[in-house]
Design a protein around this motif. Sequence first.
Motif, PDB file in Angstrom:
ATOM      1  N   ASP A 134      47.580  45.555  41.446  1.00 50.58           N
ATOM      2  CA  ASP A 134      47.224  46.900  40.976  1.00 50.58           C
ATOM      3  C   ASP A 134      47.136  46.947  39.457  1.00 50.58           C
ATOM      4  OD1 ASP A 134      47.080  47.920  43.541  1.00 50.58           O
ATOM      5  OD2 ASP A 134      49.141  48.685  43.514  1.00 50.58           O
ATOM      6  N   GLU A 135      48.040  46.251  38.789  1.00 42.27           N
ATOM      7  CA  GLU A 135      48.015  46.227  37.333  1.00 42.27           C
ATOM      8  C   GLU A 135      46.774  45.486  36.825  1.00 42.27           C
ATOM      9  OE1 GLU A 135      52.791  46.550  36.384  1.00 42.27           O
ATOM     10  OE2 GLU A 135      51.980  44.617  37.050  1.00 42.27           O
ATOM     11  N   PHE A 136      46.369  44.412  37.488  1.00 38.41           N
ATOM     12  CA  PHE A 136      45.135  43.719  37.110  1.00 38.41           C
ATOM     13  C   PHE A 136      43.922  44.615  37.314  1.00 38.41           C
ATOM     14  CE2 PHE A 136      47.417  39.625  37.384  1.00 38.41           C
ATOM     15  CZ  PHE A 136      46.958  39.057  36.210  1.00 38.41           C
ATOM     16  N   MET A 137      43.944  45.381  38.377  1.00 41.22           N
ATOM     17  CA  MET A 137      42.805  46.250  38.668  1.00 41.22           C
ATOM     18  C   MET A 137      42.668  47.384  37.650  1.00 41.22           C
ATOM     19  SD  MET A 137      41.131  44.838  41.012  1.00 41.22           S
ATOM     20  CE  MET A 137      39.974  46.041  41.652  1.00 41.22           C
ATOM     21  N   SER A 138      43.672  47.580  36.813  1.00 43.11           N
ATOM     22  CA  SER A 138      43.583  48.603  35.768  1.00 43.11           C
ATOM     23  C   SER A 138      42.697  48.142  34.607  1.00 43.11           C
ATOM     24  CB  SER A 138      44.974  48.984  35.256  1.00 43.11           C
ATOM     25  OG  SER A 138      45.532  47.933  34.487  1.00 43.11           O
ATOM     26  N   VAL A 139      42.342  46.864  34.576  1.00 43.88           N
ATOM     27  CA  VAL A 139      41.441  46.343  33.545  1.00 43.88           C
ATOM     28  C   VAL A 139      40.010  46.591  34.023  1.00 43.88           C
ATOM     29  CG1 VAL A 139      40.696  44.286  32.274  1.00 43.88           C
ATOM     30  CG2 VAL A 139      43.117  44.569  32.904  1.00 43.88           C
ATOM     31  N   PRO A 140      39.265  47.480  33.339  1.00 33.80           N
ATOM     32  CA  PRO A 140      37.930  47.854  33.828  1.00 33.80           C
ATOM     33  C   PRO A 140      36.997  46.664  34.061  1.00 33.80           C
ATOM     34  CG  PRO A 140      38.596  49.287  32.027  1.00 33.80           C
ATOM     35  CD  PRO A 140      39.629  48.196  32.125  1.00 33.80           C
ATOM     36  N   GLU A 141      37.016  45.679  33.146  1.00 33.84           N
ATOM     37  CA  GLU A 141      36.126  44.517  33.296  1.00 33.84           C
ATOM     38  C   GLU A 141      36.476  43.712  34.536  1.00 33.84           C
ATOM     39  OE1 GLU A 141      36.531  45.610  28.987  1.00 33.84           O
ATOM     40  OE2 GLU A 141      37.945  45.210  30.597  1.00 33.84           O
ATOM     41  N   PHE A 142      37.728  43.674  34.867  1.00 30.39           N
ATOM     42  CA  PHE A 142      38.162  42.941  36.054  1.00 30.39           C
ATOM     43  C   PHE A 142      37.804  43.718  37.317  1.00 30.39           C
ATOM     44  CE2 PHE A 142      41.173  41.565  39.280  1.00 30.39           C
ATOM     45  CZ  PHE A 142      41.001  40.191  39.219  1.00 30.39           C
ATOM     46  N   ALA A 143      38.016  45.011  37.278  1.00 34.91           N
ATOM     47  CA  ALA A 143      37.783  45.846  38.452  1.00 34.91           C
ATOM     48  C   ALA A 143      36.325  45.824  38.899  1.00 34.91           C
ATOM     49  CB  ALA A 143      38.240  47.277  38.178  1.00 34.91           C
ATOM     50  N   VAL A 144      35.374  45.671  37.966  1.00 35.28           N
ATOM     51  CA  VAL A 144      33.956  45.675  38.328  1.00 35.28           C
ATOM     52  C   VAL A 144      33.412  44.276  38.622  1.00 35.28           C
ATOM     53  CG1 VAL A 144      33.472  47.809  37.088  1.00 35.28           C
ATOM     54  CG2 VAL A 144      33.128  45.611  35.938  1.00 35.28           C
ATOM     55  N   ASN A 145      34.227  43.243  38.432  1.00 27.74           N
ATOM     56  CA  ASN A 145      33.792  41.884  38.707  1.00 27.74           C
ATOM     57  C   ASN A 145      33.563  41.729  40.207  1.00 27.74           C
ATOM     58  OD1 ASN A 145      33.916  39.039  39.384  1.00 27.74           O
ATOM     59  ND2 ASN A 145      34.722  38.687  37.338  1.00 27.74           N
TER      60      ASN A 145
ATOM     61  N   LEU B  49      33.791  39.289  42.030  1.00 26.36           N
ATOM     62  CA  LEU B  49      34.750  38.358  42.632  1.00 26.36           C
ATOM     63  C   LEU B  49      36.193  38.819  42.450  1.00 26.36           C
ATOM     64  CD1 LEU B  49      33.158  34.936  41.595  1.00 26.36           C
ATOM     65  CD2 LEU B  49      32.930  36.172  43.744  1.00 26.36           C
ATOM     66  N   SER B  50      36.402  40.040  41.994  1.00 24.56           N
ATOM     67  CA  SER B  50      37.760  40.489  41.680  1.00 24.56           C
ATOM     68  C   SER B  50      38.698  40.402  42.875  1.00 24.56           C
ATOM     69  CB  SER B  50      37.754  41.907  41.104  1.00 24.56           C
ATOM     70  OG  SER B  50      37.259  42.836  42.040  1.00 24.56           O
ATOM     71  N   GLN B  51      38.227  40.736  44.063  1.00 29.23           N
ATOM     72  CA  GLN B  51      39.116  40.667  45.224  1.00 29.23           C
ATOM     73  C   GLN B  51      39.533  39.230  45.527  1.00 29.23           C
ATOM     74  OE1 GLN B  51      40.581  43.323  46.711  1.00 29.23           O
ATOM     75  NE2 GLN B  51      39.584  44.377  45.027  1.00 29.23           N
ATOM     76  N   ARG B  52      38.650  38.283  45.302  1.00 32.18           N
ATOM     77  CA  ARG B  52      38.989  36.872  45.511  1.00 32.18           C
ATOM     78  C   ARG B  52      39.965  36.390  44.446  1.00 32.18           C
ATOM     79  NH1 ARG B  52      36.142  35.411  49.461  1.00 32.18           N
ATOM     80  NH2 ARG B  52      34.215  36.478  49.901  1.00 32.18           N
ATOM     81  N   LEU B  53      39.725  36.833  43.220  1.00 26.78           N
ATOM     82  CA  LEU B  53      40.607  36.433  42.131  1.00 26.78           C
ATOM     83  C   LEU B  53      41.993  37.045  42.290  1.00 26.78           C
ATOM     84  CD1 LEU B  53      38.076  36.719  39.183  1.00 26.78           C
ATOM     85  CD2 LEU B  53      38.919  34.622  40.246  1.00 26.78           C
ATOM     86  N   LEU B  54      42.075  38.223  42.880  1.00 26.06           N
ATOM     87  CA  LEU B  54      43.373  38.880  43.057  1.00 26.06           C
ATOM     88  C   LEU B  54      44.329  38.038  43.885  1.00 26.06           C
ATOM     89  CD1 LEU B  54      42.676  42.678  43.524  1.00 26.06           C
ATOM     90  CD2 LEU B  54      43.822  41.522  41.631  1.00 26.06           C
ATOM     91  N   ARG B  55      43.818  37.312  44.859  1.00 20.77           N
ATOM     92  CA  ARG B  55      44.719  36.476  45.659  1.00 20.77           C
ATOM     93  C   ARG B  55      45.325  35.360  44.819  1.00 20.77           C
ATOM     94  NH1 ARG B  55      42.516  31.585  46.983  1.00 20.77           N
ATOM     95  NH2 ARG B  55      40.263  31.498  47.084  1.00 20.77           N
ATOM     96  N   MET B  56      44.666  35.022  43.718  1.00 24.18           N
ATOM     97  CA  MET B  56      45.183  34.004  42.813  1.00 24.18           C
ATOM     98  C   MET B  56      46.084  34.622  41.736  1.00 24.18           C
ATOM     99  SD  MET B  56      41.555  32.012  42.309  1.00 24.18           S
ATOM    100  CE  MET B  56      42.160  30.668  41.311  1.00 24.18           C
TER     101      MET B  56
END
Length: 175
Positions: A50-61, A63-70
């Motif tokens: 959730d904290e990573f998803m607060s970064v706008p550039e990350f949230a719109v990527n 591949l963000s959901q795939r990167l979140l598992r990492m």
Amino acid sequence: MGSTSSMLTQYDIEEVQDHCNHAFSQQEIVSLYHRFCQLDRNGGGFVSADEFMSVPEFAVNPLSQRLLRMLDGLNFKEFVAFLSAFSPRTSLQEKIEFIFRVYDTDCNGKVAFDDILSILRDLTGSFMTEQQRQKVLTHVLEEAGYTKNSHFTLPDFMKVRLFLLTLGCYGKLAA
């Protein structure tokens, strides 16, 4: 380095530098530490999905959901190691290893046709049909001497640099 409220010592900085194969300078590590502390809103020493998803550039990527598992639950040292894949100082081999982990969607140490197709789906969205994606991927694999039933381990993935072929072929067929 436990709590994010503490400051980094010179030893901590050098330890993190060693851990990420010197992909970042000491000054960059200090800057990353400040950013990590901003993301770690509860001060627990770990950054959640959730904290990573607060970064706008990350949230719109795409591949963000795939990167979140990492990413979920990384401490500062792991956070810097993750980001090192994007550093210009990181070797091509290390970048390929990172991309392999992104492509290995089921974390079984192998990349299959469906894993790559899933990534293509995320990257192309509605710009390509499923049939076009399958055609592109089948073409790329055939050019590299593989079939839809092939499974790639990291050495295979590195040998053919599948990610470069995929991007190159996609560009050629999409043009």
